[in-house]
Design a protein around this motif. Structure first.
Motif, PDB file in Angstrom:
ATOM      1  N   UNK A  93       7.969  35.080  25.371  1.00 43.18           N
ATOM      2  CA  UNK A  93       8.030  35.244  26.897  1.00 43.18           C
ATOM      3  C   UNK A  93       9.123  36.698  27.154  1.00 43.18           C
ATOM      4  N   UNK A  94       8.571  37.639  27.470  1.00 40.79           N
ATOM      5  CA  UNK A  94       9.193  38.679  27.605  1.00 40.79           C
ATOM      6  C   UNK A  94       9.534  39.072  28.973  1.00 40.79           C
ATOM      7  N   UNK A  95      10.384  40.262  29.179  1.00 37.58           N
ATOM      8  CA  UNK A  95      10.688  40.906  30.639  1.00 37.58           C
ATOM      9  C   UNK A  95       9.475  41.431  31.198  1.00 37.58           C
ATOM     10  N   UNK A  96       8.523  40.934  31.478  1.00 40.78           N
ATOM     11  CA  UNK A  96       7.180  41.671  31.779  1.00 40.78           C
ATOM     12  C   UNK A  96       6.401  41.269  32.988  1.00 40.78           C
ATOM     13  N   UNK A  97       5.921  41.828  33.546  1.00 43.83           N
ATOM     14  CA  UNK A  97       4.834  41.594  34.682  1.00 43.83           C
ATOM     15  C   UNK A  97       3.573  41.139  34.110  1.00 43.83           C
ATOM     16  N   UNK A  98       2.510  41.008  35.207  1.00 40.76           N
ATOM     17  CA  UNK A  98       1.101  40.464  34.612  1.00 40.76           C
ATOM     18  C   UNK A  98       0.489  41.685  33.822  1.00 40.76           C
ATOM     19  N   UNK A  99      -0.172  41.249  32.732  1.00 39.11           N
ATOM     20  CA  UNK A  99      -0.355  42.127  31.550  1.00 39.11           C
ATOM     21  C   UNK A  99       0.354  42.579  30.653  1.00 39.11           C
ATOM     22  N   UNK A 100       1.547  41.641  30.616  1.00 43.38           N
ATOM     23  CA  UNK A 100       2.771  41.865  29.849  1.00 43.38           C
ATOM     24  C   UNK A 100       3.248  43.311  29.588  1.00 43.38           C
TER      25      UNK A 100
END
Length: 585
Positions: A308-315
């Protein structure tokens, strides 16, 4: 009747915003050699012709002899960086089999939703076909993001022969709760009625919202006759999320498909079959997407590994840029996973646990790995009093606080559930919200887990949406978004989740559960926020901002008649409105 309680294999769906490539999670990689490419039709479980393309390792333009493990994707009409991702795995000793969904590309059939029961039956057929080919070792995996991710959970519950490992990315097994209807509030702009194969006047036939690029005929279809036949026989196809409709209850009956899509098509409903499959599951997700709650729930129920990273949709990194140490080579992570489970490589691959990013962590300590996600056993309660958050319960009656949604536009009007990251100041939205703020924190304070709201309200409206944003207030007054939650008041009944798992305030939302508010009577609204891991710096304050709108008017309940309802928050000894935060000093 199959495992999903239907005559056809079970189904599911994950929506993707227009313009977001499904496999954006996968990093770009240059291929040192072009794979050998060959396309053909195969028959699915019901005889429908499906177009597939096989990409094999090559030497001098010819397929490399031998057998290789296979990775299946359900998206043959590839565009952009998906080619690079495909080549990355071919270069590392895998065959990639890419399939056009029925009713898209060169495949025959009609799409009746977004990812349907038929799509899962097709995926099972393709996986089992791939496992039996002379280029295959018989070990099959699957990968993909968004709508390319959710079908992997669903087909795993069907136990296809040969499937050993999957890597669903930016996708939730708790689809209905995370990406369709969040506690009764629509997450996307559904149509008023479900898809029933009725053609709208002037509607083009043979094309769906999922179609990517121009259809490409298979190799044997040299004159394109079969492709033209496939296009001509599709009829009217479904819009995105067509099997759902606006304001449907969870047990809403789809009279066209003769099933209950929100139940039958949500993979978490079939979690025991997924667990029993023995398939190794690597989930890849981002804190700022809509899917974290379901991904954490799935990992808890059937194990496997979750990043689980600091990303929006699409990682992908948020629009304002990447966060410190926030970039991860997810191709390499998947390769290690598949090497272990499809090739039997003893590479020390972690087989279970959650690896997650902590926002605002000390440099070098941004990433942590735990065996399982914390189950919210330790929560700090903050009581809402006029203007303040306090650990002390209210001792005296106070006038109710007015909650409205007038003028509230989260993220200056660009808030989206698939991109919940914004570094702007929430001050403008807070002007129209009912705001409660804590004292300054004496030390750095970590919040890791799932916050919960328990709020008492009254309203003259029979129904409304209640939105809550948790914010970080800096000493200079800037208020930054951290996470949020929401609940439609008529969905307020809390029900134990049938699958158990992590503690979660779950709203079943069957038609019989939905109850209007009664004028003059207090009602408690209990709901969870999106989970997160965030450190509030010392000297900062925690703020909770409440409103009945966040800028998306299509989400308002039918009784609102296009208006934004108002409510009153009760903050007294008899009605202790509170926020429970998973804090660690």
């Amino acid at each position: 009747m199959g495992r999903w309680g239907l005559k056809l294999p079970g189904a599911l769906i994950l929506a993707s915003l227009a313009g977001l490539p499904g496999d954006a999670v996968l990093a770009q990689a240059d291929s040192p050699s072009a794979p050998f490419e060959q396309s053909q039709y195969i028959e699915s479980f019901d005889g429908t012709k499906l177009a597939v393309t096989v990409f094999r390792p090559a030497r001098a333009g010819q397929p490399t002899p031998g057998r290789f493990p296979v990775i299946v994707t359900q998206d043959r009409s590839e565009v952009g960086n998906r080619n690079a991702t495909r080549n990355y795995f071919v270069d590392h000793g895998y065959v990639v089999v890419a399939q056009d969904r029925r009713g898209t590309g060169a495949s025959f059939g009609t799409q009746v939703g977004f990812i349907t029961r038929e799509d899962l039956g097709d995926a099972k057929a393709v996986i089992e076909w791939a496992a039996g080919q002379d280029f295959s070792t018989g070990a099959v995996g699957a990968m993909g993001c968004s709508n390319q991710g959710v079908w992997q959970y669903g087909v795993t519950a069907l136990h296809p022969k040969g499937l050993k490992a999957i890597a669903p990315a930016c996708a939730s097994p708790e689809f209905f709760d995370d990406a369709a209807v969040k506690n009764g509030v629509p997450m996307f702009e559904f149509k008023d009625s479900l898809y029933d194969a009725t053609c709208a006047p002037g509607e083009p036939v043979g094309r769906t919202a999922q179609q990517l690029g121009a259809p490409k005929p298979v190799d044997a279809d040299r004159d394109g006759a079969l492709l033209r036949q496939a296009l001509a026989t599709r009829g009217c196809t479904s819009p995105m999320l067509g099997q759902y409709w606006l304001n449907m209850p969870r047990d809403g009956w789809n009279a066209y498909g003769l099933y209950r899509p929100a139940l039958d098509e949500t993979p978490i409903t079939h979690w025991q079959e997924i667990k029993n499959s023995g398939v190794a599951i690597l989930q890849l997700g981002g804190w700022f997407d809509a899917a974290p709650a379901g991904q954490l729930q799935g990992q808890h129920l059937w194990g496997g590994r979750l990043i689980m990273g600091p990303w929006v949709h699409g990682n992908r990194a948020p629009p304002e840029g990447s966060l410190p140490a926030g970039q991860v080579d997810l191709n390499a992570e998947m390769l290690s996973w598949f090497d272990h489970y499809l090739k039997g490589v003893d590479n020390g691959e972690p087989r279970t646990g959650v690896q997650y990013y902590v926002l605002n962590a000390v440099t070098g300590e941004e990433w942590r790995t735990v065996p399982s996600w914390p189950d919210n056993a330790r929560m700090t309660t903050f009581y809402l009093a006029p203007g303040s958050l306090s650990k002390q319960p209210p001792a005296a009656r106070s006038a109710p606080g007015a909650i409205s949604g007038d003028g509230v536009r989260w993220f200056d009007g660009i808030y989206a559930p698939l991109g919940r990251r914004w570094v702007g100041d929430m001050a403008a939205s807070n002007v129209g919200s009912l705001v409660h703020t804590s004292e300054a924190l004496p030390v750095d304070t970590e919040m890791t887990g799932t916050p919960t709201a328990k709020l008492w309200i009254t309203s003259d409206s029979p129904d409304l949406n209640l939105y809550a944003a948790i914010e970080d207030v800096a000493p200079d007054g800037k208020s930054t978004y951290v996470t949020d939650g929401r609940l439609r008041a008529s969905w307020r009944a809390v029900t134990p989740m049938p699958w158990g798992g992590l503690a979660q305030n779950w709203h079943r939302g069957f038609a019989v559960d939905l109850k209007p508010l009664e004028r003059g009577n207090a009602a408690e609204l209990v709901f969870d926020f999106f989970p997160t891991s965030y450190i509030f710096p010392a000297g900062h304050k925690i703020r909770v901002a409440l409103s009945t709108a966040n800028g998306s008017l299509y989400q308002q309940p039918p009784s609102a008649a296009g208006n934004i309802p108002a409510a009153q928050l009760l903050e007294d000894p008899q009605h202790r409105s509170q926020i429970l935060l998973p804090l660690i000093d």
